[in-house]
Design a protein around this motif. Structure first.
Motif, PDB file in Angstrom:
ATOM      1  N   ALA A  22       0.828  -1.211   0.000  1.00  0.00           N
ATOM      2  CA  ALA A  22       0.000   0.000   0.000  1.00  0.00           C
ATOM      3  C   ALA A  22       0.863   1.263   0.000  1.00  0.00           C
ATOM      4  O   ALA A  22       0.600   2.200  -0.758  1.00  0.00           O
ATOM      5  CB  ALA A  22      -0.912  -0.023   1.231  1.00  0.00           C
ATOM      6  N   GLY A  24       3.573   3.486  -1.079  1.00  0.00           N
ATOM      7  CA  GLY A  24       4.453   3.530  -2.255  1.00  0.00           C
ATOM      8  C   GLY A  24       4.534   4.934  -2.814  1.00  0.00           C
ATOM      9  O   GLY A  24       4.352   5.925  -2.089  1.00  0.00           O
ATOM     10  N   LEU A  25       4.760   5.014  -4.112  1.00  0.00           N
ATOM     11  CA  LEU A  25       4.834   6.327  -4.768  1.00  0.00           C
ATOM     12  C   LEU A  25       3.556   7.113  -4.498  1.00  0.00           C
ATOM     13  O   LEU A  25       3.568   8.331  -4.411  1.00  0.00           O
ATOM     14  CB  LEU A  25       5.023   6.153  -6.280  1.00  0.00           C
ATOM     15  CG  LEU A  25       6.320   5.460  -6.736  1.00  0.00           C
ATOM     16  CD1 LEU A  25       6.305   5.212  -8.228  1.00  0.00           C
ATOM     17  CD2 LEU A  25       7.526   6.313  -6.365  1.00  0.00           C
ATOM     18  N   ASN A  27       1.848   7.361  -1.820  1.00  0.00           N
ATOM     19  CA  ASN A  27       1.839   8.074  -0.533  1.00  0.00           C
ATOM     20  C   ASN A  27       2.836   9.214  -0.500  1.00  0.00           C
ATOM     21  O   ASN A  27       2.563  10.284   0.045  1.00  0.00           O
ATOM     22  CB  ASN A  27       2.236   7.136   0.618  1.00  0.00           C
ATOM     23  CG  ASN A  27       1.338   5.948   0.707  1.00  0.00           C
ATOM     24  OD1 ASN A  27       1.226   5.172  -0.244  1.00  0.00           O
ATOM     25  ND2 ASN A  27       0.667   5.815   1.814  1.00  0.00           N
ATOM     26  N   ILE A 100       0.652  -1.856 -14.402  1.00  0.00           N
ATOM     27  CA  ILE A 100       1.121  -0.867 -13.413  1.00  0.00           C
ATOM     28  C   ILE A 100       2.623  -1.035 -13.196  1.00  0.00           C
ATOM     29  O   ILE A 100       3.374  -0.074 -13.198  1.00  0.00           O
ATOM     30  CB  ILE A 100       0.374  -0.976 -12.068  1.00  0.00           C
ATOM     31  CG1 ILE A 100      -1.118  -0.732 -12.256  1.00  0.00           C
ATOM     32  CG2 ILE A 100       0.931   0.019 -11.046  1.00  0.00           C
ATOM     33  CD1 ILE A 100      -1.939  -0.855 -10.995  1.00  0.00           C
ATOM     34  N   TYR A 104       5.544   1.718 -13.238  1.00  0.00           N
ATOM     35  CA  TYR A 104       5.946   2.022 -11.860  1.00  0.00           C
ATOM     36  C   TYR A 104       7.468   1.932 -11.710  1.00  0.00           C
ATOM     37  O   TYR A 104       8.102   2.740 -11.042  1.00  0.00           O
ATOM     38  CB  TYR A 104       5.262   1.000 -10.946  1.00  0.00           C
ATOM     39  CG  TYR A 104       5.000   1.428  -9.524  1.00  0.00           C
ATOM     40  CD1 TYR A 104       3.893   2.199  -9.201  1.00  0.00           C
ATOM     41  CD2 TYR A 104       5.842   1.033  -8.491  1.00  0.00           C
ATOM     42  CE1 TYR A 104       3.630   2.569  -7.895  1.00  0.00           C
ATOM     43  CE2 TYR A 104       5.587   1.391  -7.177  1.00  0.00           C
ATOM     44  CZ  TYR A 104       4.475   2.159  -6.887  1.00  0.00           C
ATOM     45  OH  TYR A 104       4.216   2.523  -5.592  1.00  0.00           O
ATOM     46  N   PHE A 226      -5.967   3.568  -5.303  1.00  0.00           N
ATOM     47  CA  PHE A 226      -4.591   3.338  -5.727  1.00  0.00           C
ATOM     48  C   PHE A 226      -3.694   3.139  -4.511  1.00  0.00           C
ATOM     49  O   PHE A 226      -2.883   2.230  -4.458  1.00  0.00           O
ATOM     50  CB  PHE A 226      -4.107   4.539  -6.558  1.00  0.00           C
ATOM     51  CG  PHE A 226      -2.748   4.333  -7.158  1.00  0.00           C
ATOM     52  CD1 PHE A 226      -2.602   3.586  -8.321  1.00  0.00           C
ATOM     53  CD2 PHE A 226      -1.621   4.890  -6.575  1.00  0.00           C
ATOM     54  CE1 PHE A 226      -1.341   3.391  -8.888  1.00  0.00           C
ATOM     55  CE2 PHE A 226      -0.358   4.701  -7.137  1.00  0.00           C
ATOM     56  CZ  PHE A 226      -0.226   3.956  -8.296  1.00  0.00           C
ATOM     57  N   THR A 227      -3.894   3.972  -3.504  1.00  0.00           N
ATOM     58  CA  THR A 227      -2.976   3.932  -2.377  1.00  0.00           C
ATOM     59  C   THR A 227      -3.106   2.669  -1.533  1.00  0.00           C
ATOM     60  O   THR A 227      -2.126   2.207  -0.951  1.00  0.00           O
ATOM     61  CB  THR A 227      -3.088   5.210  -1.503  1.00  0.00           C
ATOM     62  OG1 THR A 227      -1.990   5.237  -0.610  1.00  0.00           O
ATOM     63  CG2 THR A 227      -4.366   5.289  -0.723  1.00  0.00           C
ATOM     64  N   ILE A 228      -4.291   2.070  -1.485  1.00  0.00           N
ATOM     65  CA  ILE A 228      -4.387   0.819  -0.703  1.00  0.00           C
ATOM     66  C   ILE A 228      -4.184  -0.394  -1.615  1.00  0.00           C
ATOM     67  O   ILE A 228      -4.404  -1.521  -1.212  1.00  0.00           O
ATOM     68  CB  ILE A 228      -5.725   0.718   0.071  1.00  0.00           C
ATOM     69  CG1 ILE A 228      -6.091   2.042   0.714  1.00  0.00           C
ATOM     70  CG2 ILE A 228      -5.648  -0.343   1.152  1.00  0.00           C
ATOM     71  CD1 ILE A 228      -7.363   1.986   1.529  1.00  0.00           C
ATOM     72  N   SER A 229      -3.741  -0.175  -2.834  1.00  0.00           N
ATOM     73  CA  SER A 229      -3.488  -1.275  -3.788  1.00  0.00           C
ATOM     74  C   SER A 229      -4.744  -2.115  -4.014  1.00  0.00           C
ATOM     75  O   SER A 229      -4.677  -3.341  -4.053  1.00  0.00           O
ATOM     76  CB  SER A 229      -2.375  -2.210  -3.298  1.00  0.00           C
ATOM     77  OG  SER A 229      -1.223  -1.517  -2.968  1.00  0.00           O
ATOM     78  N   MET A 232      -7.130  -4.852  -7.951  1.00  0.00           N
ATOM     79  CA  MET A 232      -6.426  -5.661  -8.937  1.00  0.00           C
ATOM     80  C   MET A 232      -5.899  -6.971  -8.378  1.00  0.00           C
ATOM     81  O   MET A 232      -5.177  -7.689  -9.066  1.00  0.00           O
ATOM     82  CB  MET A 232      -5.287  -4.876  -9.556  1.00  0.00           C
ATOM     83  CG  MET A 232      -4.388  -4.245  -8.555  1.00  0.00           C
ATOM     84  SD  MET A 232      -2.702  -4.213  -9.113  1.00  0.00           S
ATOM     85  CE  MET A 232      -2.307  -5.938  -9.118  1.00  0.00           C
ATOM     86  N   ALA A 234      -3.874  -7.499  -5.744  1.00  0.00           N
ATOM     87  CA  ALA A 234      -2.595  -7.571  -5.032  1.00  0.00           C
ATOM     88  C   ALA A 234      -2.874  -8.015  -3.597  1.00  0.00           C
ATOM     89  O   ALA A 234      -2.218  -8.910  -3.057  1.00  0.00           O
ATOM     90  CB  ALA A 234      -1.887  -6.223  -5.043  1.00  0.00           C
ATOM     91  N   SER A 323       4.750  -6.481  -4.774  1.00  0.00           N
ATOM     92  CA  SER A 323       3.387  -7.015  -4.693  1.00  0.00           C
ATOM     93  C   SER A 323       2.763  -7.078  -6.085  1.00  0.00           C
ATOM     94  O   SER A 323       1.940  -7.944  -6.378  1.00  0.00           O
ATOM     95  CB  SER A 323       2.524  -6.184  -3.752  1.00  0.00           C
ATOM     96  OG  SER A 323       2.209  -4.926  -4.315  1.00  0.00           O
ATOM     97  N   LEU A 324       3.158  -6.150  -6.951  1.00  0.00           N
ATOM     98  CA  LEU A 324       2.618  -6.157  -8.311  1.00  0.00           C
ATOM     99  C   LEU A 324       3.153  -7.366  -9.085  1.00  0.00           C
ATOM    100  O   LEU A 324       2.402  -8.080  -9.754  1.00  0.00           O
ATOM    101  CB  LEU A 324       3.005  -4.854  -9.033  1.00  0.00           C
ATOM    102  CG  LEU A 324       2.294  -3.601  -8.531  1.00  0.00           C
ATOM    103  CD1 LEU A 324       3.034  -2.339  -8.931  1.00  0.00           C
ATOM    104  CD2 LEU A 324       0.859  -3.549  -9.063  1.00  0.00           C
TER     105      LEU A 324
END
Ligand code: PFF
Length: 483
Positions: A22, A24-25, A27, A100, A104, A226-229, A232, A234, A323-324
């Protein structure tokens, strides 16, 4: 033959790995600048509501799907439904992971490149943002620089995932996350002790409600995803390495808390320094790579602070990138019975190759446009505006309506029986959020982001997305009636 499925060695291992995904870029780079552009505290307030009412319920649903099936997103839907439509939704998650990750790693590569630039003392000449901005353009315009760091970051990501769930992702997160936290705390202390820091705090904490519009609410909700992933798989994939004794609601709450706390700390560290050094807080996406180097140039001991900051950004991006890649790898291990090592090598390399046009979008392919956008912007658009909200929408619908709520509850209660006996209301609230609030809100964001398209080409795409969406919903409705 498939290998024995690994499990997290401890609950802390899972929480740190999931928080690593969660944080990452999103945040450290995105949250501060969108909060800055949308009214500071007022935006943060709306963002927190989105996280609590939509982010948390969908996160619980995703982790539960993973734990119950012990599979990747495709395998999870195959096991629970078997219908081609749902298998397609799972595949969309794997594709989103792929897409992503491909861009990323490019941005994360810049972060490693900036550690090296800081060490070389390049920032010392940045007396104003104009110089910093041309330097940034020069670096990203250099194919060797951008592809080189993209390669380096991709190798780092593959290295961690190659080592497996326990020895790679869990161990890696247990080391990287505390270091990340420590670096951030140092940067916060540095920021708030600079003369003039209070202006930065005031900017971040005094709500400016006049800047809040429908648009900001949508930005807050989109970012919450996006921020909590979410959306998709993950978190589904990480949930698939959990055992039944773990309490999913409490773990999810901790993940959401950590993610939000780190974003807020990043905001404090960045804005106190930006204001103290008299720079523009609303410089948008360039805040980190253009404005901050100027801030470091003006700060005593700036080289060290710059190195620490970009190291922090690199670590945050790395724990998300793994994680991705894991989503893609888990699919090939579970469904295609590949060995983990082979899946990592093959797909790590393929993702790296797909990322190259993203890296080139800042130089030789700058003017090559598909649907009116560069390759990089298309990859970002496809993932953030279509695949993630679409995935989130269908995950909420699946868990809220299709899976069968009795079965959902039996699984959810494993590891958290006492919580539900004590607070039975939680289940009712979760059910309502998942069934009604999340799908409706996500749909609004989804249609809005698609509706932003302006050109005729985009209009066409809008119609197709809307038609497919309506058909999908109709199909779901008919399916649920059949039950
Ligand atoms: N949550 C990450 C960030 O905030 O940068 C981005 C991300 C990672 C999105 C993993 C989706 C994902 F599956």
């Amino acid at each position: 033959m498939s290998e024995q499925r690994e499990h997290w060695k401890s609950k802390a291992g899972f929480i740190l790995a999931a928080a690593g995904s969660a944080i990452g870029l999103g945040n450290i780079w995105k949250f501060p600048y969108i909060a800055g552009e949308n009214g500071g505290a007022a935006f943060i307030f709306i963002y927190l509501i989105c996280i609590a009412l939509i982010g948390l319920p969908v996160l619980i649903a995703e982790v539960l799907l993973g734990r119950s099936t012990q599979r990747n997103p495709v395998g999870a839907f195959k096991k629970l439904s078997g219908k081609p439509f749902w298998i397609m939704i799972g595949s969309m998650g794997v594709i989103a992971g792929f897409v992503i990750l491909s861009f990323y790693t490019v941005i994360a590569g810049w972060s490693i490149g900036y550690i090296v630039e800081a060490l070389k003392g390049s920032f010392s000449q940045f007396s104003d943002p104009g110089i910093s901005s041309s330097y940034f353009e020069e670096l990203t315009g250099n194919v060797n620089w951008i592809v080189g760091y993209h390669t380096l970051f991709s190798i780092l990501t593959m290295w961690v995932v190659y080592a497996g769930i326990n020895k790679g992702i869990e161990q890696g997160s247990k080391i990287m996350m505390p270091v990340l936290f420590f670096l951030l705390v140092l940067l916060v202390i540095r920021g708030i002790t600079l003369p003039g820091a209070e202006k930065g705090l005031a900017f971040l904490w005094s709500p400016d409600w006049s800047k809040i519009s429908g648009q900001s609410v949508l930005i807050a909700l989109g970012h919450a995803f996006f921020t909590i992933s979410l959306g998709m798989g993950a978190m589904m994939t990480y949930g698939s390495y959990l055992s039944e004794k773990d309490n999913i609601p409490s773990a999810s709450l901790q993940i959401v808390f950590l993610d939000t706390f780190i974003a807020l700390l990043a905001g404090v560290a960045i804005f106190t320094a930006v204001f103290a050094m008299g720079q523009d807080p609303a410089s948008g996406p360039g805040l980190i790579f253009v404005t901050l180097p100027v801030v470091f140039a003006k700060m005593p001991g700036g080289v060290i602070w710059a190195v620490l900051f970009f190291l922090l950004l690199t670590l945050a991006a790395l724990t998300s990138a793994i994680s991705l890649l894991e989503v893609v790898v888990a699919y090939f291990v579970d469904e295609r019975k590949w060995k983990r090592h082979k899946a990592v090598m093959v797909f790590g390399f393929v993702v790296f190759l797909v990322g190259i046009p993203s890296a080139l979008s800042f130089n030789v392919m700058k003017d090559v446009h598909f649907f009116g956008k560069t390759w990089f912007d298309n990859a970002d658009y496809l993932a953030s505006n279509i695949l993630l909200p679409g995935g989130g929408l269908f995950i909420s619908i699946f868990v809220g309506w299709i899976w069968g709520f009795d079965k959902v509850l039996i699984d959810l209660k494993k590891g958290s029986e006492s919580l539900f006996t004590k607070y039975p209301m939680i289940i009712q609230a979760w059910r309502i959020f998942l069934r009604y609030l999340s799908p409706v809100m996500i749909m609004i964001v989804f249609l809005h982001s698609v509706g932003l398209l302006e050109s005729a080409m985009h209009q066409l795409r809008t119609s197709w997305v809307m038609i497919s969406l309506v058909c999908g919903l109709l199909y779901l409705f008919i399916q649920s009636r059949k039950k």
